[in-house]
Design an enzyme around this catalytic site. Structure first.
Site, PDB file in Angstrom:
ATOM      1  N   LYS A 277      -0.901   0.937 -12.810  1.00 37.37           N
ATOM      2  CA  LYS A 277      -0.395   2.082 -12.063  1.00 37.37           C
ATOM      3  C   LYS A 277       0.092   3.155 -13.031  1.00 37.37           C
ATOM      4  O   LYS A 277       0.708   2.853 -14.051  1.00 37.37           O
ATOM      5  CB  LYS A 277       0.756   1.650 -11.152  1.00 37.37           C
ATOM      6  CG  LYS A 277       0.290   1.153  -9.799  1.00 37.37           C
ATOM      7  CD  LYS A 277       1.421   1.140  -8.797  1.00 37.37           C
ATOM      8  CE  LYS A 277       0.895   0.825  -7.412  1.00 37.37           C
ATOM      9  NZ  LYS A 277       1.947   0.857  -6.390  1.00 37.37           N
ATOM     10  N   GLU A 363       5.603  -9.300   7.365  1.00 39.57           N
ATOM     11  CA  GLU A 363       6.578  -8.983   8.405  1.00 39.57           C
ATOM     12  C   GLU A 363       6.792 -10.136   9.374  1.00 39.57           C
ATOM     13  O   GLU A 363       7.923 -10.398   9.809  1.00 39.57           O
ATOM     14  CB  GLU A 363       6.134  -7.731   9.164  1.00 39.57           C
ATOM     15  CG  GLU A 363       6.128  -6.464   8.334  1.00 39.57           C
ATOM     16  CD  GLU A 363       4.829  -6.227   7.578  1.00 39.57           C
ATOM     17  OE1 GLU A 363       4.697  -5.183   6.923  1.00 39.57           O
ATOM     18  OE2 GLU A 363       3.937  -7.107   7.660  1.00 39.57           O
ATOM     19  N   ARG A 391       4.313  -5.277  13.711  1.00 40.08           N
ATOM     20  CA  ARG A 391       3.436  -6.337  13.224  1.00 40.08           C
ATOM     21  C   ARG A 391       4.019  -7.729  13.463  1.00 40.08           C
ATOM     22  O   ARG A 391       3.325  -8.723  13.324  1.00 40.08           O
ATOM     23  CB  ARG A 391       3.169  -6.138  11.728  1.00 40.08           C
ATOM     24  CG  ARG A 391       2.717  -4.739  11.359  1.00 40.08           C
ATOM     25  CD  ARG A 391       2.350  -4.624   9.896  1.00 40.08           C
ATOM     26  NE  ARG A 391       0.901  -4.614   9.754  1.00 40.08           N
ATOM     27  CZ  ARG A 391       0.259  -4.799   8.608  1.00 40.08           C
ATOM     28  NH1 ARG A 391       0.941  -5.047   7.511  1.00 40.08           N
ATOM     29  NH2 ARG A 391      -1.048  -4.765   8.556  1.00 40.08           N
TER      30      ARG A 391
END
Length: 628
Positions: A277, A363, A391
């Site tokens: 990244k 989740e 979710r």
């Protein structure tokens, strides 16, 4: 003309000789950095996918071949290469480019992605469809190591490994999700790519074959044994995928030949690509979290502190409350599904590391994990975005509410979210929570009320959600104590006549402004469930008309709860329900989006006059403002 200026779609890219791809990558990275610095947006992740984007469009016949980018916040290079370079200046602005893949935006966006871990399922569906239709097209899912922590990704792998289709899954392994990646899978991936011996081990078979071709079977066994010594488990091969890698995701000389070879392989393939990244921009490489989603900045200087201290956000109010309550009650534990920074748990992790749990992008697990903790006397607080709690709806109902467990849900990003658009909007939490027995739903109007309602929720013996928006509120002074507010009780904030506005949440502020012009009463309802029915019936009995106001979906929302309560009481009263209309709210400036929904002070006043103009004209002048 620069190389990048000559690329208007991937067909132009595929005309370039391979020797020009590295200079193109340099130009693309420079353009990307300058563009995001002007508009704000996701940066670190996109700097890391420059070469991968080029290689994929160079090798695959897009858009005929399908690319499905997981989460989608790393698709800016993909957008630039697919004819949207000139529109990057409109990124995440009203009417401009989305910050995520969007099927209606481009034929090159094969699937809309903004929530994590959906790419393998979607690409598998496309691959199976191609096989059923006899089409020689390839489907490619590009998924990050953080997204691989979600159960849905493994459900898709479990199905894809036995499917009769050509599917390529690319693991973009940058060891950096938004929050630091966690869990056993991350340790496995880190070990998998930790040394050069594994790559050498994969070549053992080839080396033996060069020397003694008859020893093919022995060579295969040596290769597998060598892999077994270095890799904890051949996880992806056990799922039925042909595993390839890891390879350097910034090395085009490695990426392109590998992808070209894979393109001709049949069946499920898994390519492990290692990227970094922030690649190519030293400041982002050094701090990819800070540069994950920056606002506008000068690339030559980097991120700087704002000239004036920013207003306190609701997220910060929650984070401070969590630390203060944890200091008071050792039963409190904080849970986040991979959103430590976004949900305001950084300080909590530092102060209470043994009571902080980041479960990864999972989740469903987060909610049931909280339920298990609550069963044993702990007091779990699940810090989660409104849109992400969707979710885990089944777990919320069956594992928490059905068992009436005292779990607090701190719902950040409730209502309009702005630049992230409809995928991240917290528009539906009141409707989807209101119908669940045992649930309470608090809607604080300002920062201090948020802190106090969190305390109220924490002391309840059943599940309660406290919903609050992104960003700063009206600027109320937050008192340092942990004093609760009464459960299920609202308050009259302004006395008027004729019309009463029942406000749920932070739209109380524009309601008060509109009420001054209308001579209307304003009620701060505070709770969408349970409603303060006594207050509601009192106000309804003394006013000609009611207006409900919420930053959430009108359908099934708090306004619907008011109408149901009036109906149950046998009280006929005209009600105007104001909130988010039955449409997906686009990305853009939050204030502008609220105004377009008619939820600013002017819009509220106009809607009330349009519906109840005669009543407003008869309303007496405002009498007084009741204390907050």
């Amino acid at each position: 003309m620069s190389l990048l200026d000559s690329i208007n779609d991937p067909a132009d890219l595929r005309k370039l000789p391979r020797t020009q791809l590295k200079p193109l990558a340099d130009e693309l990275r420079a353009f990307l950095l300058a563009s995001v610095a002007r508009t704000g947006g996701h940066l670190s992740s996109n700097l890391g996918t420059v070469e991968l984007s080029i290689a994929l469009h160079y090798v695959f016949n897009t858009p005929y071949d399908r690319l499905v980018w997981d989460v989608g916040h790393q698709t800016y290079p993909h957008k630039i290469l697919t004819g949207r370079r000139d529109r990057m200046g409109t990124l995440r602005q009203l009417g401009g480019l989305s910050g995520f893949p969007l099927r209606t935006e481009s034929e090159f966006d094969a699937f809309g992605t903004a929530h994590s871990s959906t790419s393998i399922s979607a690409a598998l569906g496309m691959a199976v469809a191609a096989q059923r239709k006899g089409e020689n097209r390839r489907a490619v899912a590009i998924i990050g190591d953080g997204a691989m922590t979600a159960g849905m990704a493994f459900e898709a792998l479990n199905n894809g490994g036995v499917a009769d289709c050509d599917l390529l899954v690319i693991l973009n392994d940058n060891d950096m999700s938004i929050s630091p990646p966690v869990g056993a899978l991350n340790r496995y991936l880190a070990q998998l790519m930790s040394g050069h011996f594994y790559s050498a081990a994969k070549n053992v078979g080839k080396n033996v074959l060069k020397v003694a071709p008859p020893l093919f079977e022995l060579a295969k066994r040596i290769e597998e044994h060598a892999k077994g010594m270095v890799v904890p488990a051949t996880l992806f091969e056990k799922f039925g995928f042909n595993y390839i890698g890891p390879i350097d995701g910034h090395d085009l000389d490695s990426l392109i030949p590998t992808l070209e070879n894979i393109r001709h392989l049949r069946g499920p393939q898994f390519l492990h690509v290692v990227t970094r990244k922030g690649q190519g921009y030293k400041l982002a490489e050094a701090d990819p979290v800070a540069y994950h989603g920056p606002g506008k900045f000068d690339p030559a200087v980097g991120l700087t502190a704002p000239a004036a201290p920013p207003k306190t956000t609701f997220t910060q109010v929650f984070g401070q409350w969590l630390c203060d309550m944890a200091a008071q009650d050792e039963r409190l534990v904080g849970i986040t599904p991979a959103m430590r920074e976004g949900s305001g748990l950084v300080e909590f992790e530092k102060r209470f590391p043994q009571r902080y749990f980041d479960v990864g992008i999972a989740e469903q697990h987060a909610v049931t994990f909280a339920a298990g903790l609550a069963c044993e006397g702990m007091k779990p607080v699940v810090a989660i975005y409104s849109t992400f709690l969707q979710r885990a709806y089944d777990q919320l109902i069956h594992d928490v509410a059905l068992q009436n467990l005292p779990v607090v849900f701190a719902l950040d990003r409730a209502g309009i979210v702005g630049a992230d658009g409809p995928t991240h909007a917290g528009a539906y939490d009141i409707p989807y929570l209101r119908c669940v027995p045992n649930m309470g739903i608090a809607c604080p109007a300002d920062e201090d009320e948020c802190r106090r309602l969190l305390t109220t929720a924490f002391h309840r013996d059943h599940p309660v959600a406290v919903r609050y928006p992104r960003g700063a509120g009206p600027g109320a002074v937050v008192q340092p104590g942990l004093e609760p507010l009464p459960y299920g009780k609202g308050e009259v904030r302004r006395e008027g006549s004729g019309i009463a506005i029942m406000a749920f949440g932070t739209l109380l502020a524009p309601a008060l402004v509109a009420a001054e012009r209308l001579g209307a009463t304003v009620v701060n309802m505070r709770w969408a469930k349970p409603l303060d029915e006594a207050l509601l019936l009192q106000v309804a009995g003394s006013h000609e008309a009611l207006v409900t106001l919420e930053e959430g979906a009108i359908a099934g929302g708090a306004g619907s709860a008011v109408c149901e309560a009036l109906h149950a009481a046998g009280l006929a009263k005209p009600v105007l329900q104001l909130g988010l209309r039955d449409e997906f709210i686009p990305h853009g400036d939050p204030a502008r989006l609220l105004a377009l929904q008619g939820l600013d002070a002017a819009g509220i006043e106009a809607a009330v006059r349009d519906r109840f103009g005669e009543i407003a004209e008869r309303a007496r002048p405002p009498l007084k403002i009741v204390g907050s």
